[in-house]
Write an enzyme that holds these catalytic residues in place. Structure first.
Site, mmCIF file in Angstrom:
data_model
loop_
_atom_site.group_PDB
_atom_site.id
_atom_site.type_symbol
_atom_site.label_atom_id
_atom_site.label_comp_id
_atom_site.label_asym_id
_atom_site.label_seq_id
_atom_site.Cartn_x
_atom_site.Cartn_y
_atom_site.Cartn_z
ATOM 1 N N HIS A 140 0.866 -1.178 0.000
ATOM 2 C CA HIS A 140 0.000 0.000 0.000
ATOM 3 C C HIS A 140 0.909 1.238 0.000
ATOM 4 O O HIS A 140 2.026 1.183 0.520
ATOM 5 C CB HIS A 140 -0.837 -0.048 1.290
ATOM 6 N N ASP A 157 2.807 -4.720 7.911
ATOM 7 C CA ASP A 157 1.603 -3.921 7.749
ATOM 8 C C ASP A 157 0.424 -4.885 7.820
ATOM 9 O O ASP A 157 0.153 -5.616 6.873
ATOM 10 C CB ASP A 157 1.670 -3.195 6.395
ATOM 11 N N GLN A 199 -4.929 -5.302 6.707
ATOM 12 C CA GLN A 199 -5.971 -6.199 6.193
ATOM 13 C C GLN A 199 -5.977 -7.544 6.911
ATOM 14 O O GLN A 199 -6.906 -8.339 6.727
ATOM 15 C CB GLN A 199 -5.772 -6.439 4.683
ATOM 16 N N LYS A 241 -10.718 -0.710 10.355
ATOM 17 C CA LYS A 241 -10.901 -1.879 9.481
ATOM 18 C C LYS A 241 -11.268 -3.122 10.304
ATOM 19 O O LYS A 241 -11.548 -4.176 9.741
ATOM 20 C CB LYS A 241 -9.623 -2.146 8.683
ATOM 21 N N CYS A 274 -4.764 2.629 -3.634
ATOM 22 C CA CYS A 274 -3.497 3.096 -3.034
ATOM 23 C C CYS A 274 -2.379 2.070 -3.250
ATOM 24 O O CYS A 274 -1.509 1.916 -2.381
ATOM 25 C CB CYS A 274 -3.644 3.432 -1.558
HETATM 26 N N1 7TS Z 1 -1.985 -0.923 4.513
HETATM 27 C C1 7TS Z 1 -2.927 -1.645 3.895
HETATM 28 C C2 7TS Z 1 -2.614 -3.038 3.433
HETATM 29 C C3 7TS Z 1 -4.189 -1.092 3.694
HETATM 30 O O1 7TS Z 1 -5.124 -1.817 3.086
HETATM 31 C C4 7TS Z 1 -4.453 0.235 4.133
HETATM 32 C C5 7TS Z 1 -5.764 0.908 3.855
HETATM 33 C C6 7TS Z 1 -3.444 0.917 4.819
HETATM 34 C C7 7TS Z 1 -2.222 0.308 4.977
HETATM 35 C C8 7TS Z 1 -3.642 2.261 5.396
HETATM 36 O O2 7TS Z 1 -4.517 2.184 6.474
HETATM 37 P P1 7TS Z 1 -5.057 3.507 7.187
HETATM 38 O O3 7TS Z 1 -6.087 3.012 8.126
HETATM 39 O O4 7TS Z 1 -3.897 4.151 7.873
HETATM 40 O O5 7TS Z 1 -5.613 4.386 6.101
HETATM 41 N N2 7TS Z 1 -6.445 0.401 2.732
HETATM 42 C C9 7TS Z 1 -7.530 0.932 2.128
HETATM 43 C C10 7TS Z 1 -8.183 0.300 1.078
HETATM 44 O O6 7TS Z 1 -7.870 -0.776 0.604
HETATM 45 N N3 7TS Z 1 -9.214 1.066 0.683
HETATM 46 O O7 7TS Z 1 -9.233 2.161 1.463
HETATM 47 C C11 7TS Z 1 -8.203 2.092 2.377
#
Ligand code: 7TS
Length: 410
Positions: free
Chosen positions: A125, A202, A205, A228, A366
């Site tokens: 990401h 990371d 997910q 999430k 992303c």
């Molecule tokens: N890493 C992964 C694998 C992600 O899917 C996401 C967010 C992030 C990092 C960042 O997370 P955040 O909570 O700090 O924003 N992924 C997504 C997505 O797949 N659609 O919207 C956000």
């Protein structure tokens, strides 16, 4: 199909899912972007503001003590949830992005210098690419990229070859948000450790989908987001090994992260407080504790098995539709399906599905380098949670047939 998992009962816990959009019941398949919240999480946030709102770690009065106790109790819940050795190793952040930036800022800037190398993968990401690129720019270091195959699986032999004397860090996604690939991170962490290199995972997910045990993984850092995993937005967790966290400088300066301040000398607080400057997201932390209680109550393994069965059901049907191309067909996958339809832009797929009250995401998610690898501008992505049903998969499949009908025979 797991008979023991009563999805129709579970759905009752999520008020958002009960609505119709237009004339049809909502089908929410954008869980990888953010998950919905069970009533118990919503209630705990309401109760916090209605009954105990106060700042933490600073008041002797009753409400402040109650707020502090609830806040620290949530830290203990997170500790058990990911099997961390100690709650001192649980740092509350704004989310995965914030956790990764913390590691880059506090560990990376101290240990990575000119000519050094950082290994990441082809399916990261942006939040696990850009902070490292910024560090490389500042320090004159270089990113090395683990390649993947056409199924969207990382090439482990190539990964082994990337290590050199200059490798200082590995940062890897556990489950890809655009491909659904579950990476063999346990093996990959072991390989890095054979070279004496620390690893950040990371887990954005992964934590919502599967049980995670940071001690079994032996990762050095693990970052994830509350929103999430059925809790509030704006809250997340960074787990770190205690000896690393203790040696790292603070992230931000301010209240709560100090033991004493004078104009001559400031003494920093102990971990984890050293990394939590300022008034934290108290209701968010408490919501995370409630989400963990909820997940434990429904059964983590049962939920995961149900989701995996749903993924298999959906994949088999989508794979059978002519003109639909699945992007990401790894042998180990979590409940995310990215796809394209010949000659239909993914944004049009998203819009047409929305007209059927089906929420999916269309875009690059992303992960632009993943799109570049597959030479596509974007994908449509359906991502499932344990509250999704087989009937909803059927509605998705019917709606995709309709999209194809409109574009190819209309
Ligand atoms: N890493 C992964 C694998 C992600 O899917 C996401 C967010 C992030 C990092 C960042 O997370 P955040 O909570 O700090 O924003 N992924 C997504 C997505 O797949 N659609 O919207 C956000």
């Amino acid at each position: 199909m797991t008979a023991s998992f009563d999805v129709h009962r579970i759905r009752q816990d999520f008020p958002v899912l009960m609505q119709t959009i237009g004339s049809k019941p909502l089908v929410y398949l954008d869980n990888a972007a953010t998950s919905q919240k069970p009533q118990v999480v919503i209630d705990v946030i309401r109760r916090y503001y209605a009954e105990i709102n106060a700042n933490v770690h600073r008041g002797v009065h009753t409400l402040s003590q109650k707020a502090t106790a609830a806040y620290e109790e949530a830290r203990l819940k997170v500790k058990s949830f990911i099997n961390a050795p100690s709650e001192r190793q649980i740092i509350f952040t704004r989310g995965t992005t914030d956790g990764i930036n913390l590691v880059v800022h506090c560990y990376g800037r101290q240990h990575i210098g000119a000519g050094d190398e950082i290994i990441i993968s082809a399916m990261e990401h942006h939040s696990n690419i850009v902070p490292w690129q910024m560090l490389c720019e500042e320090k004159g270091a270089t990113l090395r990229i683990i390649p993947m195959n056409e199924r969207g699986e990382l090439e482990i032999e190539a990964y082994k070859q990337l290590f050199s004397e200059r490798t200082q860090f590995v940062s890897l996604v556990h489950i890809s948000n655009s491909l659904g690939t579950v990476n063999p991170i346990e093996t990959m962490i072991q390989i890095a450790h054979q070279h004496g290199v620390p690893v950040l995972i990371d887990g954005a997910q992964a934590v919502p989908h599967a049980p995670v045990d940071v001690q079994a993984l032996d990762c050095d850092f693990y970052a994830f987001s509350g929103h999430k995993m059925f809790a509030a937005t704006g809250i997340g967790v960074l787990y770190g090994k205690a000896d690393l966290l203790e040696r790292m400088p603070p992230y931000q300066g301010g209240g709560d992260m100090i033991l004493s301040v004078s104009f001559d000398k400031t003494i920093y607080n102990e971990i984890p407080h050293k990394f939590e400057a300022g008034t934290p997201h108290i209701s968010g932390v408490i919501s995370l504790g409630a989400a963990i209680d909820y997940l434990n109550q429904i059964g983590r393994v049962a939920a995961m098995e149900y989701e995996n069965a749903l993924l298999d059901y959906a994949t088999a049907q989508l794979a059978d539709i002519p003109r639909v191309n699945l992007i990401g067909t790894a042998r180990e996958k979590a409940s995310i399906i990215s796809f394209t339809i010949d000659e239909v832009h993914p944004h049009d797929i998203g819009t047409l599905l929305d007209m059927e009250s089906i929420a999916i995401r269309a875009g690059h998610h992303c992960t632009q380098p993943v799109m570049q690898w597959f030479q596509i501008p974007a994908t449509a992505r359906a991502s499932f949670a344990f509250y999704n049903t087989y009937e909803e998969v059927d509605r998705l499949v019917q709606a995709i047939h309709k999209v194809i009908e409109v574009f190819h025979h209309g």
